[in-house]
Design an enzyme around this catalytic site. Sequence first.
Site, short mmCIF file in Angstrom:
data_model
loop_
_atom_site.label_atom_id
_atom_site.label_comp_id
_atom_site.label_asym_id
_atom_site.label_seq_id
_atom_site.Cartn_x
_atom_site.Cartn_y
_atom_site.Cartn_z
N GLU A 215 0.83 -1.21 0.00
CA GLU A 215 0.00 0.00 0.00
C GLU A 215 0.86 1.26 0.00
OE1 GLU A 215 -3.29 0.07 2.75
OE2 GLU A 215 -3.43 -2.12 2.79
N MET A 278 -10.57 -2.63 -1.43
CA MET A 278 -10.71 -2.20 -0.03
C MET A 278 -11.76 -1.09 0.06
SD MET A 278 -6.81 -2.55 1.43
CE MET A 278 -5.98 -1.61 0.13
N TYR A 280 -13.82 0.45 1.95
CA TYR A 280 -14.19 0.91 3.28
C TYR A 280 -13.23 2.03 3.69
CZ TYR A 280 -11.02 -3.13 3.74
OH TYR A 280 -10.01 -4.04 3.55
#
Length: 428
Positions: A215, A278, A280
């Site tokens: 990330e 992802m 959220y």
Amino acid sequence: MDIHVVQPGETLCSIARQYSVDPLLLAALNGVAGDGRLAAGQALLVRKARLFHIVAPGDSLWSIAKKYDVSLRTLYRNNYWLYGNPDIWPGQVLVIRYKEDERPSVFTTSYAYPFILARLLSATLPYMTAMAPFTYGLDKDGDLRPLDDERLLSETVRLGAAPLMHLSNLTEDDVFSEERSAQVLFDPVKQATLTAQVFSTMERKGYRGLDVDFENLPAEQRLPYAQFLTALRKKLAPMGYPLMAAVAPKVSDDQPGQLYEGHGYPELGKAVDYLLLMTYEWGYAAGPPMAVAPLPQVRQVLDYAVTAVPREKILLGIPNYGYNWPIPFEQGVTRAQSLSNQEAVALAIEHGAEIQYDEKAQSPWFRYTDQSGQQREVWFEDARSLLAKLDLITEYQLRGCGFWNLMRPWPQGWATLNGRFHVEDSTW
């Protein structure tokens, strides 16, 4: 499967009578505390059993499963209160089948830290096709950091989920580091060393797949990251093991910001077997009060994702948590506390707050005043918001979903998943 929204004055027993279900089953499916207290506005999942079994002396869970031609995992999913434990006793009532027994299959995955409570891990693993202990990060030299994962691996295998090794660029300080990923992505020698370490660990510990989660990658790491994953998949494919990668929730290919620029959906979609979105953290600890995964924003990500990645590779990310903010919100000062969905409902009950439901965001929320006089606002997930997300899997024809994470109890959530889909078993 029904969802009932509690009205003022209703009780667990009165609601159970309304739907002709056992109040004990209703309580168990929704994680209702022993005192039976409910909050106005609380969502309750209602499922009707089609077939029960009353445990007789000499019965075992294995013999019951064989008698009714169901799997142990099915028994565990239909009876969360077994907590993944085979111990049963005479007189105990088990649900063999619910009325919504014919339902589509779905691939599910999730994550757990090594310190997860044993009972919580065992209770939730039957709802997972795969599970990844979190995480094998990178040290300052780009080598693999160790992980105490033996207990998690043992339980994952015992309860029939496939263990995935989780590789990330997370540091000892819990930061996703672009410097550490750069060491691996731009140095062929270090990349070869790390790859050898990964496959040695997988073989030694019995992992049956790999989940990569680099990330905060800058734009210059976008192509090297895709090339790294492509190389990993070439090594995994002959073993019959899948490669998964988690990606930031993008709405366009050129979306600015370091969270997004290093994740190229088209390249990564070609490089991996599964791509976990992802979807959220729109509502997050340092931000203003709002839903963690508001449905319009989730849809925006999906609308883009299906144009760049084959639908059969996409896993929808689903949060298993909420946030509790002090209000009014002040940027840079106010910070929310994370909490479980069960804790959120318990707070509403404790403070007599009525739970609201935001129809646009498809998320429950409420406000209350704590003991110090501080006003607070809570956003979380319930059966309604989860079902709205699960329905996107069918609508967009996705492969399945991934939950972040298993660390918080959520009986209602797993019962909702079990009522909407049949959880696939691993084939690798």
